[in-house]
Design an enzyme around this catalytic site. Sequence first.
Site, mmCIF file in Angstrom:
data_model
loop_
_atom_site.group_PDB
_atom_site.id
_atom_site.type_symbol
_atom_site.label_atom_id
_atom_site.label_comp_id
_atom_site.label_asym_id
_atom_site.label_seq_id
_atom_site.Cartn_x
_atom_site.Cartn_y
_atom_site.Cartn_z
ATOM 1 N N ASN A 13 0.872 -1.183 0.000
ATOM 2 C CA ASN A 13 0.000 0.000 0.000
ATOM 3 C C ASN A 13 0.906 1.230 0.000
ATOM 4 O O ASN A 13 1.485 1.573 1.024
ATOM 5 C CB ASN A 13 -0.890 -0.035 1.247
ATOM 6 N N TRP A 14 0.998 1.866 -1.161
ATOM 7 C CA TRP A 14 1.921 3.003 -1.280
ATOM 8 C C TRP A 14 1.358 4.278 -0.667
ATOM 9 O O TRP A 14 2.069 5.289 -0.599
ATOM 10 C CB TRP A 14 2.259 3.248 -2.751
ATOM 11 N N LYS A 15 0.081 4.255 -0.309
ATOM 12 C CA LYS A 15 -0.571 5.462 0.256
ATOM 13 C C LYS A 15 -0.331 6.673 -0.662
ATOM 14 O O LYS A 15 -0.293 6.497 -1.880
ATOM 15 C CB LYS A 15 -0.074 5.709 1.677
ATOM 16 N N HIS A 106 -9.475 1.017 4.772
ATOM 17 C CA HIS A 106 -8.195 1.232 5.459
ATOM 18 C C HIS A 106 -8.435 2.184 6.630
ATOM 19 O O HIS A 106 -9.247 3.108 6.532
ATOM 20 C CB HIS A 106 -7.169 1.813 4.478
ATOM 21 N N GLU A 108 -6.886 4.602 7.737
ATOM 22 C CA GLU A 108 -6.700 6.033 7.456
ATOM 23 C C GLU A 108 -7.951 6.605 6.800
ATOM 24 O O GLU A 108 -8.307 7.763 7.024
ATOM 25 C CB GLU A 108 -5.454 6.227 6.573
ATOM 26 N N GLU A 178 -5.495 -5.102 10.347
ATOM 27 C CA GLU A 178 -4.438 -4.123 10.600
ATOM 28 C C GLU A 178 -4.723 -3.383 11.907
ATOM 29 O O GLU A 178 -5.505 -2.422 11.919
ATOM 30 C CB GLU A 178 -4.403 -3.095 9.465
ATOM 31 N N GLY A 184 2.369 1.989 10.671
ATOM 32 C CA GLY A 184 3.321 3.089 10.521
ATOM 33 C C GLY A 184 4.031 3.463 11.814
ATOM 34 O O GLY A 184 4.676 4.505 11.899
ATOM 35 N N SER A 222 3.339 -2.465 10.214
ATOM 36 C CA SER A 222 4.792 -2.514 10.378
ATOM 37 C C SER A 222 5.403 -3.861 10.005
ATOM 38 O O SER A 222 6.334 -4.333 10.665
ATOM 39 C CB SER A 222 5.185 -2.101 11.806
ATOM 40 N N GLY A 243 2.753 -1.298 4.270
ATOM 41 C CA GLY A 243 2.824 0.132 3.975
ATOM 42 C C GLY A 243 4.256 0.547 3.711
ATOM 43 O O GLY A 243 4.809 0.325 2.633
ATOM 44 N N GLY A 244 4.891 1.140 4.742
ATOM 45 C CA GLY A 244 6.227 1.719 4.600
ATOM 46 C C GLY A 244 7.235 0.841 3.875
ATOM 47 O O GLY A 244 7.937 1.299 2.958
HETATM 48 C C1 PEP Z 1 -0.783 0.085 5.951
HETATM 49 O O1 PEP Z 1 -0.901 1.274 5.843
HETATM 50 O O2 PEP Z 1 -1.631 -0.656 5.416
HETATM 51 C C2 PEP Z 1 0.342 -0.436 6.732
HETATM 52 C C3 PEP Z 1 0.270 -1.648 7.176
HETATM 53 O O3 PEP Z 1 1.405 0.413 6.952
HETATM 54 P P1 PEP Z 1 2.828 0.034 7.637
HETATM 55 O O4 PEP Z 1 3.280 -1.248 7.020
HETATM 56 O O5 PEP Z 1 3.714 1.199 7.284
HETATM 57 O O6 PEP Z 1 2.587 -0.078 9.093
#
Ligand code: PEP
Length: 263
Positions: A13-15, A106, A108, A178, A184, A222, A243-244
């Site tokens: 997920n590049w956001k 998600h 966010e 999640e 994050g 994470s 994500g990251g």
């Molecule tokens: C996400 O935003 O779906 C996510 C899991 O982010 P991260 O891996 O950065 O925690």
Amino acid sequence: MSGSTIKPWVVGNWKMNPVQSNAQQLIEEFKQLLQQNPILEEQCQIGVAPISIALQHVQQQLADANRSILTVAQDLSRFAGTGAYTGEVSAELLKDSSIEYVLVGHSERREILGDTTEVLKAKVQNALNAGLTVIYCVGESLEQREAGQAEQVVLQQICDITAVVKADDWRNIVIAYEPIWAIGTGKTASPEDAQMMHAKIREGLSQITALGASIAILYGGSVKPENAADLANCPDINGALVGGASLNAESFYKIAEAFANTK
Ligand code: PEP
């Protein structure tokens, strides 16, 4: 081996990242890694979710990879079809652009961007009606976990969409658990805690649909190369929403490799 028969999914997920030139470099590096050390399609589904204006370009760039890599939309409109909805992209318009997968719910979008349960239901329904596969995200906040409500919150988020998912449409649903406090933040749920929640989700799904045992349940929060194998070893963790770490080709590759090799 985890003993699961569900093919794992690893989705980046590049956001709201990255700028075009970096996205191109990221994809080229990732394709090269796959070229050097292939991860077979039978071993793992791999996908990336770029910003909406980059979807088609990313899809084109991925087309000459040595295996299929899914292009996933990060969101879709609560409105279906075409019409006077400035700024919106409907399920049908995604499908018209050959985008077959979409994230819905998600945290966010729920927490920052105002996606209510009603909105999420409409999005799931529209996506399924248009023939898209939905990666439906669920997860509790730290306060909810500390109050002992994590399981109840997560199962309720799944129940929220049951009215709009027809019996056969469960084939087109992937769940991403999640925990919000792990997104994050660098804090990952321990494999034991994550597995426990995934098992509860599996149990809940099996009560809702006969397809419950075959629905992929991804973990997100994470995930990185260092913890991917331990997570992948858990029987009810069928992949990762990343994500990251998905913004770095090598990290993302190693996570996909861990799931492909463990499952
Ligand atoms: C996400 O935003 O779906 C996510 C899991 O982010 P991260 O891996 O950065 O925690």
